[in-house]
Design an enzyme around this catalytic site. Structure first.
Site, PDB file in Angstrom:
ATOM      1  N   GLY A  31       0.809  -1.219   0.000  1.00 21.64           N
ATOM      2  CA  GLY A  31       0.000   0.000   0.000  1.00 21.64           C
ATOM      3  C   GLY A  31       0.839   1.266   0.000  1.00 21.64           C
ATOM      4  O   GLY A  31       2.034   1.237  -0.282  1.00 21.64           O
ATOM      5  N   HIS A  37       4.364   1.718  -8.150  1.00 26.94           N
ATOM      6  CA  HIS A  37       3.279   0.715  -8.151  1.00 26.94           C
ATOM      7  C   HIS A  37       2.380   0.908  -9.365  1.00 26.94           C
ATOM      8  O   HIS A  37       1.917  -0.040  -9.978  1.00 26.94           O
ATOM      9  CB  HIS A  37       2.417   0.852  -6.890  1.00 26.94           C
ATOM     10  CG  HIS A  37       3.150   0.623  -5.603  1.00 26.94           C
ATOM     11  ND1 HIS A  37       3.409   1.630  -4.700  1.00 26.94           N
ATOM     12  CD2 HIS A  37       3.677  -0.507  -5.075  1.00 26.94           C
ATOM     13  CE1 HIS A  37       4.046   1.124  -3.661  1.00 26.94           C
ATOM     14  NE2 HIS A  37       4.237  -0.159  -3.862  1.00 26.94           N
ATOM     15  N   ILE A 176      10.998   3.314 -11.151  1.00 22.00           N
ATOM     16  CA  ILE A 176      10.434   4.622 -11.525  1.00 22.00           C
ATOM     17  C   ILE A 176      11.066   5.665 -10.602  1.00 22.00           C
ATOM     18  O   ILE A 176      11.163   5.449  -9.387  1.00 22.00           O
ATOM     19  CB  ILE A 176       8.891   4.629 -11.383  1.00 22.00           C
ATOM     20  CG1 ILE A 176       8.275   3.503 -12.219  1.00 22.00           C
ATOM     21  CG2 ILE A 176       8.304   5.982 -11.781  1.00 22.00           C
ATOM     22  CD1 ILE A 176       8.466   3.607 -13.718  1.00 22.00           C
ATOM     23  N   SER A 186       7.679   4.349  -0.897  1.00 24.23           N
ATOM     24  CA  SER A 186       6.735   4.815   0.132  1.00 24.23           C
ATOM     25  C   SER A 186       7.506   5.451   1.286  1.00 24.23           C
ATOM     26  O   SER A 186       7.004   6.328   1.977  1.00 24.23           O
ATOM     27  CB  SER A 186       5.899   3.651   0.662  1.00 24.23           C
ATOM     28  OG  SER A 186       5.289   2.986  -0.411  1.00 24.23           O
TER      29      SER A 186
END
Ligand code: PAF
Length: 280
Positions: A31, A37, A176, A186
């Protein structure tokens, strides 16, 4: 897009798709989704009929003094990103759903997890392999998509799938980066303004190494020295490791030949960041 929290509902849904002859992709995540992602989801979307994203902050892969409790979580935001990317299903289980009472089984490996991140995070990859194996059983996908930023993780999962005969294709996708070259993560959200500025040193040190290799450098020790010297020019950087290894077995090499992984982990302030280059 459905958001399901139980193993039974998720497995039934995916089995229903498979029975209709549809191809299914899995993008496993913890998440707090970012562009990295998103690129995995977009590739999965292009190559498959159905896309499942799992969102589960896996306690088993965090050490006792790591950031499990503070790891960023925001399901509403993540669901918006998944919806935009055309995801069909989010699997978002509670910890109790994944690891019920009397949980005693693990998936582990020798050799590949011993160096790099495994050296300072001894239980990390056992936790990753266990949860990824569970996800592969719960979501019988045709393909699973992983970022190359966690290159050791990618190598371990590829090895695990071969060794344990999982019927799934593992697709590794490029890193990326932010505009200034910092790899998206994250954990970048932990960085202060000054730390964020200095964090570009990871990518810059790897760029210098690649330049030297392109100019004919063959010695792994020299490549490590180039990276270390560059990182040491940054006041907030503290090196965890700088390694040049074979991408196949994650063991140190002396010469740059075959498929080579140049991997670094560096603390910027209190935040540990990783980055790498794979030379084929
Ligand atoms: O790369 C990650 O986000 C995690 O390690 C993974 C593969 C989702 C397993 O928890």
């Amino acid at each position: 897009m459905d958001i399901l929290g139980t193993v039974r509902e998720t497995r039934d849904k995916v089995k229903e798709w498979k029975a209709q002859g549809l191809s299914v992709a899995l993008v496993p995540t913890m998440g707090y989704l970012h562009e990295g992602h998103r690129s995995l989801m977009e590739r999965a979307r292009k190559e498959n009929d159905k896309v499942v994203v799992s969102i589960f902050v896996n306690p088993m892969q965090f050490g006792p003094n790591e950031d499990y409790e503070s790891y960023p979580r925001d399901l509403d935001r993540d669901a918006g990103i998944c919806r935009d990317a055309g995801v069909d299903l989010i699997f978002h289980p509670e910890v109790s759903e994944m690891y019920g009472d009397n949980f005693h089984s693990f998936v582990d490996m020798t050799v590949l997890p011993e160096k790099l991140c495994g050296a300072s995070r001894p239980i990390h990859f056992k936790g990753v392999q266990t949860v990824v194996s569970k996800l592969f059983h719960i979501i019988p996908a045709d393909r699973a998509y992983f970022g190359q930023k966690d290159a050791q993780q990618l190598a371990i999962i590829r090895r695990m799938v071969i060794d344990l005969n999982f019927d799934i294709e593992i697709i590794g996708c490029p890193i990326i980066r932010e505009e200034d070259g910092l790899a998206k993560s994250s954990r970048n959200t932990y960085l202060s303004k000054e730390e964020r500025k200095q964090a570009v040193i990871l990518n810059q040190s790897l760029e210098e190494a690649v330049k030297a290799i392109d100019a004919g450098e063959k010695e792994a020790a020299k490549v490590r020295e180039i990276i270390t010297d560059k990182l040491n020019t940054c006041p907030l950087a503290r090196i965890d490791y700088v390694e040049v290894v074979s991408f196949d077995n994650i063991q140190p090499i002396e010469e740059i030949e075959g498929s080579v992984l140049i991997a670094i982990a560096v603390y910027i302030g209190k935040t540990r960041l990783i980055d790498n280059r794979i030379i084929m």
